[in-house]
Design an enzyme around this catalytic site. Structure first.
Site, PDB file in Angstrom:
ATOM      1  N   ASP A 233      58.822   7.047-105.788  1.00 24.63           N
ATOM      2  CA  ASP A 233      58.920   8.500-105.809  1.00 24.63           C
ATOM      3  C   ASP A 233      57.846   9.050-106.744  1.00 24.63           C
ATOM      4  OD1 ASP A 233      60.075  11.077-105.682  1.00 24.63           O
ATOM      5  OD2 ASP A 233      62.089  10.207-105.590  1.00 24.63           O
TER       6      ASP A 233
ATOM      7  N   GLU B 149      58.626  15.776 -99.743  1.00 25.60           N
ATOM      8  CA  GLU B 149      59.796  16.643 -99.876  1.00 25.60           C
ATOM      9  C   GLU B 149      59.282  18.073 -99.862  1.00 25.60           C
ATOM     10  OE1 GLU B 149      63.529  17.691-102.827  1.00 25.60           O
ATOM     11  OE2 GLU B 149      61.576  17.241-103.643  1.00 25.60           O
TER      12      GLU B 149
ATOM     13  N   HIS C 206      70.054  12.512-103.391  1.00 22.70           N
ATOM     14  CA  HIS C 206      70.590  12.648-104.747  1.00 22.70           C
ATOM     15  C   HIS C 206      70.711  14.095-105.206  1.00 22.70           C
ATOM     16  CE1 HIS C 206      66.315  13.016-104.908  1.00 22.70           C
ATOM     17  NE2 HIS C 206      66.410  13.530-106.115  1.00 22.70           N
ATOM     18  N   ASP C 207      70.317  15.038-104.367  1.00 27.11           N
ATOM     19  CA  ASP C 207      70.433  16.462-104.722  1.00 27.11           C
ATOM     20  C   ASP C 207      71.498  17.175-103.892  1.00 27.11           C
ATOM     21  OD1 ASP C 207      68.224  16.278-106.479  1.00 27.11           O
ATOM     22  OD2 ASP C 207      66.810  16.704-104.855  1.00 27.11           O
TER      23      ASP C 207
ATOM     24  N   ASP D 272      57.573  14.113-104.329  1.00 26.44           N
ATOM     25  CA  ASP D 272      58.536  15.108-104.780  1.00 26.44           C
ATOM     26  C   ASP D 272      57.980  16.531-104.655  1.00 26.44           C
ATOM     27  OD1 ASP D 272      61.106  15.428-106.332  1.00 26.44           O
ATOM     28  OD2 ASP D 272      59.748  16.387-107.757  1.00 26.44           O
TER      29      ASP D 272
HETATM   30  C1  GLC Z   1      63.140  17.312-106.280  1.00 26.17           C
HETATM   31  C2  GLC Z   1      64.053  16.186-106.673  1.00 26.17           C
HETATM   32  C3  GLC Z   1      65.038  16.701-107.672  1.00 26.17           C
HETATM   33  C4  GLC Z   1      64.268  17.201-108.877  1.00 26.17           C
HETATM   34  C5  GLC Z   1      63.200  18.213-108.497  1.00 26.17           C
HETATM   35  C6  GLC Z   1      62.220  18.422-109.599  1.00 26.17           C
HETATM   36  O1  GLC Z   1      63.795  18.323-105.613  1.00 26.17           O
HETATM   37  O2  GLC Z   1      64.646  15.632-105.550  1.00 26.17           O
HETATM   38  O3  GLC Z   1      66.000  15.766-108.029  1.00 26.17           O
HETATM   39  O4  GLC Z   1      65.145  17.791-109.787  1.00 26.17           O
HETATM   40  O5  GLC Z   1      62.452  17.793-107.384  1.00 26.17           O
HETATM   41  O6  GLC Z   1      61.430  17.283-109.781  1.00 26.17           O
END
Ligand code: GLC
Length: 548
Positions: free
Chosen positions: A96, A246, A320-321, A196
């Site tokens: 990641d 993402e 995980h979110d 990310d």
């Molecule tokens: C993404 C991750 C999340 C994190 C955010 C900031 O959305 O999945 O867990 O808090 O980015 O890095």
């Protein structure tokens, strides 16, 4: 990358996966212990959320050093062993890359704070006075997106926590540094990357107030995003790797460009629109029943829209979110098992690359925390305060957190029914969901009818049938709010998937009943396909294949 549709990614949140040394926190040796399990499930790639040195204010998404391992997770030797042991089992490791921001503990940021101009240019600093924010943008974790540094007389931008400072991608040196991170891990044998919130990296030249929102429209899919991705991927030679971005609040036109192979950007995109259908007025912290018509509309828009323009979707419900999908769109009670299976089938048989988040293959649920002391996540804790400030009672605020908190997905992986659920011999860093005695790997491996075995079958089917990995998709019964139905076609193969999204029995009208099709998968033993009607029981999924 070729054969994207034939691959399945399993997401590991190492902190909650398996604790090998009893300190209550999962670690890399713990992941190594479970590689046989993952191989047995049949997945291809393991995506690990960040395990780099970090103050852990955002559980590792606040990276202080991209080329080392946080001692809480193990050592570099552990990571090398994990890559090698995975390889022996035909599993590839994906890491990641958090490249929108670094931790304020990162050496670059410290040098910036110490006054080194060169490193100030790595971040987004603006001169100013303490009473005058550079723009009214909001942090995604609540509060203003700018922090003042009195010693420098400057503000810095943080779209997330105040300890996550946004990097300045306009600076070619920053881009070079980040390419070196990719090269470092590539050298170690990593075969894929998840980027990310990567569609937020390109900020506008001038920062202006947003009178209509929180500022996101200025930096989402920002001005130079496509150039930056092409450069990053091209210069590091990861064009043939498994790469997924993402994409926060993104647009389909951009996702097509991010993932169309001709653009040479990424393999695929995560978008989150389908996971906002229970946000009232688009607000994550306002509860509402899921709008199933909207869910269906979004799936159709993204599946057919990406297909037509040769983009590629990452297929997922959980990460995980996100709260657990069974708790959100399924049923935790009587129809728990059926709903977990239906939800799995619903996305696994679509066009794209499926992702399984640890525990999803067991139908893990939200833990239903009732006390603010049970929560660990920075976003949840911030919003608890904000909700109280807005005038909500503690009970109301806790009810919202119980539905929306990211901690819902971060409870320990349920390996067994023993104390510590086979995750740890110590005290877990976050409480386990109470139902681990019933819902766990050990029990489900022994039960041929379990959610686990159903997921294994879904994975096998994708490997067996080109119609799933390569077929086209079109949607059926668009007007029916209760059934999500689609057809896949590839050469002379054809599959129809019917998902009853509700807890009630539904009869599908005769004109959509297919003669010459046979059931190849379902979540009820028998099926009610008779003389021209199909009766779908609560959360039933029926997968029909055309006889050849
Ligand atoms: C993404 C991750 C999340 C994190 C955010 C900031 O959305 O999945 O867990 O808090 O980015 O890095």
């Amino acid at each position: 990358m070729t054969d994207l549709g034939g691959k399945i990614v399993y997401q590991i949140y190492p902190k909650s996966f398996r604790d090998s040394d009893g300190d209550g926190q999962g670690d890399l040796p713990g992941v190594i212990e479970k590689l046989d399990y993952l191989q047995g499930l049949g997945v291809d790639y393991l995506w690990l959320t960040p395990v780099f040195p970090s103050p852990q204010n955002d559980n590792g998404y606040d990276v202080a050093d991209y080329c080392a391992i946080d001692p809480g997770f193990g050592t570099m030797e552990d990571m090398e062993r994990l890559i090698a042991e995975s390889g022996k089992r035909g599993l590839k490791v994906m890491l990641d890359m958090v490249f929108n921001h670094t931790s304020t503990d990162h050496e670059w940021f410290r040098k910036a704070l110490a006054g080194e101009k060169e490193y100030q240019d790595y971040y987004i600093f603006r001169d100013g006075t303490p009473d005058q924010l550079p723009a009214n943008w909001q942090s995604k974790f609540g509060g203003p997106a700018w922090e003042y540094v009195p010693a420098l007389g400057k503000w810095y931008l943080h779209l997330y926590d105040v300890t996550q400072a946004d990097l300045n991608w306009e600076n070619p040196r920053v881009r070079e540094e980040l390419k070196n991170v990719i090269r470092f891990w590539k050298e170690k044998g990593v075969k894929g990357f998840r980027f990310d919130v990567v569609n937020l990296i390109s900020k506008p030249e001038v920062f202006t107030d947003d009178m209509e929102g929180d500022g996101r429209r200025f930096y989402t899919d920002g001005p130079h995003i496509h150039e930056y991705l092409k450069e990053l991927v091209g210069d590091t030679g990861i064009g043939e790797f498994m790469t997924v971005g993402e994409m926060s609040s993104t647009h389909i036109e951009d996702c097509i460009r991010y993932s169309n192979p001709e653009e040479r950007e990424l393999s695929m995109c995560f978008n989150f629109h389908h996971l906002k259908v229970d946000y009232k007025n688009g607000d994550k912290w306002s509860l509402m029943e899921p709008d199933r018509m909207e869910l269906k509309r979004l799936f159709e828009e993204w599946q057919t829209g990406m297909q037509e323009a040769h983009g590629w979707n990452a297929l997922f419900w959980c990460n995980h979110d996100q709260p657990r999908i069974v708790s959100r769109l399924g049923d935790e009670g009587q129809h728990w098992k059926q709903s977990a299976k239906m939800l799995g089938a619903c996305i696994h048989l679509m066009q794209g690359t499926p992702y399984i988040y640890q525990g999803e293959e067991l139908g893990m649920t939200n833990p239903h925390f009732q006390d603010i002391g049970q929560y660990k996540d920075v976003e949840s804790l911030n919003y608890y305060g904000i909700l109280l400030e807005q005038g909500k009672t503690k009970e109301e605020a806790l009810k919202i957190l119980a539905a929306r908190s990211r901690d819902n997905s971060r409870t320990p992986m349920q390996w067994s029914g023993e104390a510590g659920c086979g995750f740890t011999d110590g005290t877990p860093w976050i409480e386990t969901a109470g139902n681990y005695r019933e819902i766990n790997v050990q029990a489900q491996m022994a039960d041929g009818d379990s959610v686990y075995h159903f997921y294994r079958r879904l994975i096998e089917l994708r490997k067996e049938k080109s119609v799933i990995s390569r077929g086209s998709i079109d949607f059926l019964m668009q007007e029916n709010p209760d059934v999500l139905a689609y057809r896949r076609k590839y050469q002379d193969e054809e599959l129809v998937v019917l998902n009853n999204l509700t807890g009630k029995e539904i009869t599908v009208p005769t004109e959509v009943v297919w003669c010459g099709y046979e059931k190849i998968l379902g979540n009820y033993e028998d099926s009610c396909v008779k003389n021209g009607t199909v009766s779908l029981r609560p959360f039933e999924v029926l997968v029909l294949e055309k006889r050849r």
